[in-house]
Scaffold this motif. Structure first.
Motif, PDB file in Angstrom:
ATOM      1  N   VAL A   1      -1.500  -0.515   6.379  1.00 53.43           N
ATOM      2  CA  VAL A   1      -1.965  -1.822   5.945  1.00 53.43           C
ATOM      3  C   VAL A   1      -1.664  -2.819   7.039  1.00 53.43           C
ATOM      4  N   SER A   2      -2.690  -3.405   7.638  1.00 57.51           N
ATOM      5  CA  SER A   2      -2.498  -4.435   8.654  1.00 57.51           C
ATOM      6  C   SER A   2      -2.582  -5.788   7.974  1.00 57.51           C
ATOM      7  N   SER A   3      -1.476  -6.479   7.900  1.00 57.07           N
ATOM      8  CA  SER A   3      -1.422  -7.747   7.183  1.00 57.07           C
ATOM      9  C   SER A   3      -0.305  -8.578   7.762  1.00 57.07           C
ATOM     10  N   ALA A   4      -0.437  -9.894   7.670  1.00 54.94           N
ATOM     11  CA  ALA A   4       0.616 -10.782   8.166  1.00 54.94           C
ATOM     12  C   ALA A   4       1.905 -10.591   7.398  1.00 54.94           C
ATOM     13  N   THR A   5       1.836 -10.090   6.209  1.00 54.42           N
ATOM     14  CA  THR A   5       2.996  -9.842   5.372  1.00 54.42           C
ATOM     15  C   THR A   5       2.627  -8.875   4.270  1.00 54.42           C
ATOM     16  N   PRO A   6       3.546  -7.995   3.839  1.00 54.69           N
ATOM     17  CA  PRO A   6       3.248  -7.101   2.726  1.00 54.69           C
ATOM     18  C   PRO A   6       3.079  -7.831   1.410  1.00 54.69           C
ATOM     19  N   LEU A   7       3.280  -9.149   1.396  1.00 54.03           N
ATOM     20  CA  LEU A   7       3.045  -9.938   0.190  1.00 54.03           C
ATOM     21  C   LEU A   7       1.544 -10.214   0.063  1.00 54.03           C
ATOM     22  N   ALA A   8       0.748  -9.178   0.084  1.00 53.11           N
ATOM     23  CA  ALA A   8      -0.700  -9.305   0.012  1.00 53.11           C
ATOM     24  C   ALA A   8      -1.156  -9.266  -1.440  1.00 53.11           C
ATOM     25  N   PRO A   9      -2.417  -9.661  -1.728  1.00 52.11           N
ATOM     26  CA  PRO A   9      -2.909  -9.602  -3.093  1.00 52.11           C
ATOM     27  C   PRO A   9      -2.766  -8.216  -3.725  1.00 52.11           C
ATOM     28  N   ALA A  10      -2.841  -7.146  -2.877  1.00 54.98           N
ATOM     29  CA  ALA A  10      -2.719  -5.797  -3.421  1.00 54.98           C
ATOM     30  C   ALA A  10      -1.352  -5.567  -4.054  1.00 54.98           C
ATOM     31  N   ALA A  11      -0.327  -6.222  -3.514  1.00 52.54           N
ATOM     32  CA  ALA A  11       1.014  -6.045  -4.066  1.00 52.54           C
ATOM     33  C   ALA A  11       1.102  -6.576  -5.478  1.00 52.54           C
ATOM     34  N   ALA A  12       0.365  -7.635  -5.774  1.00 50.66           N
ATOM     35  CA  ALA A  12       0.399  -8.208  -7.119  1.00 50.66           C
ATOM     36  C   ALA A  12      -0.216  -7.281  -8.149  1.00 50.66           C
ATOM     37  N   SER A  13      -1.042  -6.320  -7.707  1.00 46.53           N
ATOM     38  CA  SER A  13      -1.683  -5.388  -8.628  1.00 46.53           C
ATOM     39  C   SER A  13      -0.809  -4.194  -8.954  1.00 46.53           C
ATOM     40  N   LEU A  14       0.323  -4.048  -8.266  1.00 43.96           N
ATOM     41  CA  LEU A  14       1.225  -2.931  -8.518  1.00 43.96           C
ATOM     42  C   LEU A  14       2.059  -3.194  -9.759  1.00 43.96           C
ATOM     43  N   SER A  15       2.468  -2.125 -10.408  1.00 46.24           N
ATOM     44  CA  SER A  15       3.326  -2.259 -11.585  1.00 46.24           C
ATOM     45  C   SER A  15       4.743  -2.613 -11.146  1.00 46.24           C
ATOM     46  N   LEU A  16       5.533  -3.095 -12.100  1.00 50.30           N
ATOM     47  CA  LEU A  16       6.921  -3.443 -11.806  1.00 50.30           C
ATOM     48  C   LEU A  16       7.686  -2.221 -11.319  1.00 50.30           C
ATOM     49  N   LEU A  17       7.428  -1.058 -11.916  1.00 52.51           N
ATOM     50  CA  LEU A  17       8.115   0.161 -11.506  1.00 52.51           C
ATOM     51  C   LEU A  17       7.780   0.519 -10.065  1.00 52.51           C
ATOM     52  N   ASP A  18       6.495   0.386  -9.695  1.00 51.04           N
ATOM     53  CA  ASP A  18       6.093   0.674  -8.315  1.00 51.04           C
ATOM     54  C   ASP A  18       6.781  -0.268  -7.336  1.00 51.04           C
ATOM     55  N   LEU A  19       6.897  -1.548  -7.707  1.00 52.25           N
ATOM     56  CA  LEU A  19       7.550  -2.514  -6.833  1.00 52.25           C
ATOM     57  C   LEU A  19       9.041  -2.209  -6.687  1.00 52.25           C
ATOM     58  N   VAL A  20       9.689  -1.858  -7.785  1.00 52.11           N
ATOM     59  CA  VAL A  20      11.122  -1.578  -7.749  1.00 52.11           C
ATOM     60  C   VAL A  20      11.419  -0.325  -6.933  1.00 52.11           C
ATOM     61  N   LEU A  21      10.558   0.685  -7.050  1.00 50.68           N
ATOM     62  CA  LEU A  21      10.783   1.951  -6.350  1.00 50.68           C
ATOM     63  C   LEU A  21      10.264   1.938  -4.921  1.00 50.68           C
ATOM     64  N   GLY A  22       9.545   0.889  -4.524  1.00 49.57           N
ATOM     65  CA  GLY A  22       9.074   0.787  -3.155  1.00 49.57           C
ATOM     66  C   GLY A  22       7.755   1.464  -2.887  1.00 49.57           C
ATOM     67  N   VAL A  23       6.926   1.578  -3.895  1.00 48.21           N
ATOM     68  CA  VAL A  23       5.635   2.243  -3.741  1.00 48.21           C
ATOM     69  C   VAL A  23       4.608   1.256  -3.200  1.00 48.21           C
ATOM     70  N   HIS A  24       4.837   0.789  -2.009  1.00 46.84           N
ATOM     71  CA  HIS A  24       3.900  -0.128  -1.365  1.00 46.84           C
ATOM     72  C   HIS A  24       4.238  -0.215   0.113  1.00 46.84           C
ATOM     73  N   ALA A  25       3.306  -0.737   0.871  1.00 47.99           N
ATOM     74  CA  ALA A  25       3.525  -0.870   2.314  1.00 47.99           C
ATOM     75  C   ALA A  25       4.575  -1.944   2.596  1.00 47.99           C
ATOM     76  N   GLY A  26       5.239  -1.799   3.724  1.00 46.28           N
ATOM     77  CA  GLY A  26       6.229  -2.796   4.092  1.00 46.28           C
ATOM     78  C   GLY A  26       7.153  -2.283   5.174  1.00 46.28           C
ATOM     79  N   ALA A  27       8.120  -3.089   5.535  1.00 45.50           N
ATOM     80  CA  ALA A  27       9.128  -2.672   6.509  1.00 45.50           C
ATOM     81  C   ALA A  27      10.032  -1.609   5.891  1.00 45.50           C
ATOM     82  N   LEU A  28      10.776  -0.902   6.724  1.00 48.41           N
ATOM     83  CA  LEU A  28      11.528   0.267   6.274  1.00 48.41           C
ATOM     84  C   LEU A  28      12.484  -0.038   5.127  1.00 48.41           C
ATOM     85  N   GLY A  29      13.301  -1.057   5.298  1.00 49.51           N
ATOM     86  CA  GLY A  29      14.352  -1.307   4.318  1.00 49.51           C
ATOM     87  C   GLY A  29      14.017  -2.335   3.274  1.00 49.51           C
TER      88      GLY A  29
END
Length: 334
Positions: free
Chosen positions: A168-196
C-alpha cells in the motif's frame, strides 16, 4: 557504655559530601533498557508473523547498525564503551518499528546513523539527547526518502490481506481502507503499516510489562491516547482507526515516555500528554504530513524544559511559584 562506643565509631567515619540522589534502589540504565527490550518482544514477534522474514531482517540491520555506530563513536572518542547499557539496542528496535518492511536496507543504516550519532552522541550521549533518537531518525528518513517510507507492505499471512494487494503506497496507513477494517483486525494488526505499529495487542502487552516493572507510569500514555480519543469523538473520526492504526500506541507507550524527553512532575506529564494528543490530531485531521505522532513527540520534546520550569513543585515549606508576565509577552517564574 554501648552508646558511647557507638558515638565514637560514628565520629571516626569520614564525612562524605555529594549531590543527590543519596538513596539508590539498584535500578540501573541497563535494567531499565532491558525492561523496554522485553516489552518490545511481543511487537517484534508480531511483526515477523505479519510481515515475514523481511521485517526481522530490517530489525537486525537497525539494531546491529545502532550498536556498531555507538561502539565506533566511543572508540573514536576514547571513551568507555556504553553499548552494554542496551540503549543502542532499544534505539535500533524502535527505529525498525517505525519503518516499513520494504525499506531498502541502506536507508535503515542511514537512519541508525542519524539516531545514534546525530541525535544522541553529538549532544553528549544518553541522557543528553534533545529528543527521542528514533523519532528524529524517522522524520529525517521521511523527509529524505518519502516514497520508500510510505511503501507499506500488506500482511503476509494467508487470509489477512483481503484485497489481495502486495503493498500500500500511502502518506500514512491511516487511509480510508483502515476505517473499513473490524476492531479485531485493527487490534491484531491485520493492515498495512510500519513494523511495530500495526499490532495493538502486542504493544498493549508490552505496556503492561512496563507498568508492572514500574519502568513507566500510566500518565503520559493515558493522557496522550485519551486526548486523541476525545478529539476523534468531537470531530467525528473513527476512534478505533485513530488508536490502532498509525503510530499512536507505539509512540505513546515507548517513545513519549522517554525519561530524557518527558517532564518529571505529574502536572508536567499531563500537559505533555495533552500537547501530544492535540498536535497529533491537528496533523492527522487537517495536515498533509505522513502521520502526526512523530512530529508531535518531536515538538513536545523541544518544549519539555519550559514545561518543567512552569510545573516544578515548590520545595517543602517554600512559596508557591508564580509565572509573571513581563514586557512584550516575556515571562519568568518566581
Amino acid at each position: 557504655m554501648k552508646n558511647v562506643e557507638r558515638a565514637e565509631n560514628v565520629s571516626k567515619r569520614p564525612l562524605v559530601l555529594s549531590t543527590a540522589p543519596h538513596v539508590f534502589d539498584g535500578l540501573t540504565t541497563r535494567k531499565i533498557m532491558l525492561n523496554v527490550v522485553i516489552a518490545l518482544m511481543p511487537a517484534l514477534a508480531a511483526s515477523g508473523i505479519i510481515f515475514g522474514a523481511r521485517a526481522l531482517l530490517v530489525v537486525a540491520v537497525t539494531v546491529c547498525s545502532c550498536v556498531a555506530f555507538e561502539a565506533l563513536w566511543c572508540a573514536l572518542r576514547k571513551q568507555d564503551q556504553t553499548v552494554g547499557d542496551l540503549s543502542a539496542v532499544v534505539t535500533g528496535l524502535l527505529l525498525a518499528f517505525n519503518l516499513p518492511s520494504t525499506i531498502p536496507l541502506y536507508m535503515a543504516v542511514i537512519g541508525s546513523f542519524v539516531a545514534i550519532i546525530v541525535a544522541k552522541a553529538l549532544f553528549g550521549g544518553i541522557g543528553r539527547n534533545f529528543a527521542n533518537p528514533a523519532i528524529v531518525a524517522r522524520i529525517v528518513l521521511s523527509v529524505s526518502f518519502t516514497a520508500a517510507m510510505t511503501d507499506f507492505a500488506a500482511p503476509q499471512i494467508a487470509g489477512l490481506a483481503a484485497s489481495g494487494v502486495d503493498a500500500v503506497s500511502s502518506a500514512t496507513p491511516l487511509a480510508p481502507a483502515a476505517a473499513s477494517l473490524s476492531l479485531l483486525d485493527l487490534v491484531l494488526g491485520v493492515h498495512a503499516g510500519a513494523l511495530g505499529e500495526t499490532c495493538g495487542a502486542a504493544l498493549l502487552l508490552g505496556f503492561v510489562w512496563l507498568l508492572v516493572t514500574r519502568t513507566v507510569t500510566f500518565t503520559i500514555p493515558g493522557v496522550f491516547v485519551g486526548t486523541v480519543v476525545a478529539l476523534s469523538v468531537l470531530t467525528g473520526n473513527d476512534v478505533a482507526t485513530q488508536v490502532f492504526s498509525g503510530g499512536l500506541l507505539l509512540g505513546a507507550i515507548f517513545m513519549a515516555t522517554d525519561y530524557v524527553g518527558s517532564p518529571t512532575s505529574f502536572k508536567g506529564q499531563v500537559v505533555f500528554g495533552l500537547g501530544l494528543g492535540l498536535i497529533t490530531c491537528l496533523i492527522r485531521f487537517w495536515g498533509n504530513m505522513n502521520e502526526g505522532v512523530a512530529y508531535a513527540i518531536l515538538i513536545m520534546n523541544l518544549v519539555v524544559p519550559y514545561i518543567d520550569a512552569l510545573t516544578r513543585p515548590a520545595p517543602l515549606g517554600g512559596e508557591k511559584r508564580r509565572f509573571v508576565l513581563r514586557g512584550r509577552g516575556e515571562g519568568r517564574s518566581e
